[in-house]
Design an enzyme around this catalytic site. Structure first.
Site, PDB file in Angstrom:
ATOM      1  N   CYS A   7      -7.521   3.098   7.599  1.00  0.00           N
ATOM      2  CA  CYS A   7      -6.723   4.329   7.760  1.00  0.00           C
ATOM      3  C   CYS A   7      -7.653   5.528   7.950  1.00  0.00           C
ATOM      4  O   CYS A   7      -7.363   6.432   8.744  1.00  0.00           O
ATOM      5  CB  CYS A   7      -5.806   4.545   6.562  1.00  0.00           C
ATOM      6  SG  CYS A   7      -4.332   3.495   6.544  1.00  0.00           S
ATOM      7  N   ASN A  86      -7.872 -12.717   9.556  1.00  0.00           N
ATOM      8  CA  ASN A  86      -8.197 -13.253   8.241  1.00  0.00           C
ATOM      9  C   ASN A  86      -7.209 -12.660   7.241  1.00  0.00           C
ATOM     10  O   ASN A  86      -7.033 -11.439   7.204  1.00  0.00           O
ATOM     11  CB  ASN A  86      -9.635 -12.880   7.854  1.00  0.00           C
ATOM     12  CG  ASN A  86     -10.653 -13.487   8.801  1.00  0.00           C
ATOM     13  OD1 ASN A  86     -10.463 -14.584   9.311  1.00  0.00           O
ATOM     14  ND2 ASN A  86     -11.727 -12.765   9.065  1.00  0.00           N
ATOM     15  N   GLY A  92     -10.673 -15.014   4.000  1.00  0.00           N
ATOM     16  CA  GLY A  92     -11.877 -14.233   4.297  1.00  0.00           C
ATOM     17  C   GLY A  92     -11.617 -12.776   4.596  1.00  0.00           C
ATOM     18  O   GLY A  92     -12.478 -12.082   5.149  1.00  0.00           O
ATOM     19  N   THR A  94     -11.628  -8.995   4.059  1.00  0.00           N
ATOM     20  CA  THR A  94     -12.415  -8.079   3.212  1.00  0.00           C
ATOM     21  C   THR A  94     -11.912  -6.642   3.282  1.00  0.00           C
ATOM     22  O   THR A  94     -12.312  -5.817   2.455  1.00  0.00           O
ATOM     23  CB  THR A  94     -13.907  -8.102   3.605  1.00  0.00           C
ATOM     24  OG1 THR A  94     -14.045  -7.668   4.956  1.00  0.00           O
ATOM     25  CG2 THR A  94     -14.497  -9.495   3.443  1.00  0.00           C
ATOM     26  N   HIS A  99      -5.801  -6.474  10.406  1.00  0.00           N
ATOM     27  CA  HIS A  99      -6.622  -6.275  11.601  1.00  0.00           C
ATOM     28  C   HIS A  99      -6.844  -7.602  12.295  1.00  0.00           C
ATOM     29  O   HIS A  99      -6.805  -8.664  11.675  1.00  0.00           O
ATOM     30  CB  HIS A  99      -7.963  -5.626  11.237  1.00  0.00           C
ATOM     31  CG  HIS A  99      -8.710  -6.340  10.167  1.00  0.00           C
ATOM     32  ND1 HIS A  99      -8.417  -6.186   8.831  1.00  0.00           N
ATOM     33  CD2 HIS A  99      -9.727  -7.226  10.222  1.00  0.00           C
ATOM     34  CE1 HIS A  99      -9.244  -6.931   8.110  1.00  0.00           C
ATOM     35  NE2 HIS A  99     -10.032  -7.592   8.932  1.00  0.00           N
ATOM     36  N   HIS A 101      -9.480  -9.539  14.910  1.00  0.00           N
ATOM     37  CA  HIS A 101     -10.784  -9.567  15.573  1.00  0.00           C
ATOM     38  C   HIS A 101     -10.579 -10.112  16.981  1.00  0.00           C
ATOM     39  O   HIS A 101      -9.960 -11.165  17.156  1.00  0.00           O
ATOM     40  CB  HIS A 101     -11.742 -10.512  14.837  1.00  0.00           C
ATOM     41  CG  HIS A 101     -11.989 -10.162  13.409  1.00  0.00           C
ATOM     42  ND1 HIS A 101     -13.140  -9.543  12.987  1.00  0.00           N
ATOM     43  CD2 HIS A 101     -11.248 -10.358  12.289  1.00  0.00           C
ATOM     44  CE1 HIS A 101     -13.099  -9.370  11.673  1.00  0.00           C
ATOM     45  NE2 HIS A 101     -11.961  -9.858  11.223  1.00  0.00           N
TER      46      HIS A 101
HETATM   47  P1  AMP Z   1     -12.354  -9.146   7.608  1.00  0.00           P
HETATM   48  O1  AMP Z   1     -13.523  -9.832   6.963  1.00  0.00           O
HETATM   49  O2  AMP Z   1     -11.507 -10.037   8.463  1.00  0.00           O
HETATM   50  O3  AMP Z   1     -11.535  -8.365   6.605  1.00  0.00           O
HETATM   51  O4  AMP Z   1     -12.974  -8.128   8.645  1.00  0.00           O
HETATM   52  C1  AMP Z   1     -13.398  -6.842   8.319  1.00  0.00           C
HETATM   53  C2  AMP Z   1     -14.309  -6.435   9.430  1.00  0.00           C
HETATM   54  O5  AMP Z   1     -14.463  -5.041   9.401  1.00  0.00           O
HETATM   55  C3  AMP Z   1     -15.710  -7.049   9.349  1.00  0.00           C
HETATM   56  O6  AMP Z   1     -15.956  -7.799  10.531  1.00  0.00           O
HETATM   57  C4  AMP Z   1     -16.621  -5.835   9.237  1.00  0.00           C
HETATM   58  O7  AMP Z   1     -17.830  -5.996   9.946  1.00  0.00           O
HETATM   59  C5  AMP Z   1     -15.761  -4.735   9.827  1.00  0.00           C
HETATM   60  N1  AMP Z   1     -16.065  -3.397   9.371  1.00  0.00           N
HETATM   61  C6  AMP Z   1     -16.189  -2.983   8.082  1.00  0.00           C
HETATM   62  N2  AMP Z   1     -16.439  -1.660   8.046  1.00  0.00           N
HETATM   63  C7  AMP Z   1     -16.466  -1.233   9.330  1.00  0.00           C
HETATM   64  C8  AMP Z   1     -16.688   0.035   9.956  1.00  0.00           C
HETATM   65  N3  AMP Z   1     -16.923   1.143   9.237  1.00  0.00           N
HETATM   66  N4  AMP Z   1     -16.658   0.095  11.297  1.00  0.00           N
HETATM   67  C9  AMP Z   1     -16.427  -1.004  12.025  1.00  0.00           C
HETATM   68  N5  AMP Z   1     -16.196  -2.225  11.508  1.00  0.00           N
HETATM   69  C10 AMP Z   1     -16.220  -2.346  10.178  1.00  0.00           C
HETATM   70 ZN    ZN Z   2      -4.842   1.337   5.981  1.00  0.00          ZN
END
Ligand code: AMP
Ligand code: ZN
Length: 113
Positions: A7, A86, A92, A94, A99, A101
């Site tokens: 956000c 994820n 997985g 985080t 979102h 990918h």
């Molecule tokens: P997930 O592990 O599926 O929750 O993916 C979270 C993704 O967000 C990971 O691939 C991170 O590399 C990416 N990520 C985290 N912080 C940032 C950021 N500030 N800008 C761009 N990508 C981010």
């Molecule tokens: Zn949000």
């Protein structure tokens, strides 16, 4: 959501490299790319995970996939791509804002690890 990382990215409070934006969707380059092209596509609306999709919010997910097809054309991903979501700890996830990918420009193994 005040403290949600994605956000904050949508609001421009954290910098990102924009790939695509419309009224409902934002896409930006992943900070830790897992493929030569790796973008994160999100609905601007805060939804915490795929487990929270229901009939009141599912329409924004179709917008995410419309955006993915536009990004694929925009980025000339004619060899294909993979979209990954994820969900939850075992999935997985985080970042607690749903979102997707979009990974491309290399041959992606199947099944994933
Ligand atoms: P997930 O592990 O599926 O929750 O993916 C979270 C993704 O967000 C990971 O691939 C991170 O590399 C990416 N990520 C985290 N912080 C940032 C950021 N500030 N800008 C761009 N990508 C981010
Ligand atoms: Zn949000």
């Amino acid at each position: 959501m005040q403290d949600c990382l994605f956000c904050k990215i949508v609001r421009g409070e954290i910098l990102s490299t924009k790939v695509y934006e419309d009224n409902e969707v934002y896409a930006f380059l992943d900070i830790d790319p897992q493929a030569p092209f790796h973008t994160i596509i999100i609905p601007k609306q805060h939804i915490s995970s795929a487990a929270e999709i229901d009939s009141t919010n599912s329409q924004v997910i179709s917008k995410v996939f419309e955006a993915a097809a536009k990004i694929a054309k925009q980025e000339n991903l004619e060899n294909g791509f993979r979209i990954v979501n994820n969900c939850g700890a075992d999935g997985g996830q985080t970042v607690g804002h749903i979102h997707f990918h979009l990974l491309a420009r290399r041959n992606l193994a199947w099944p994933p690890g």
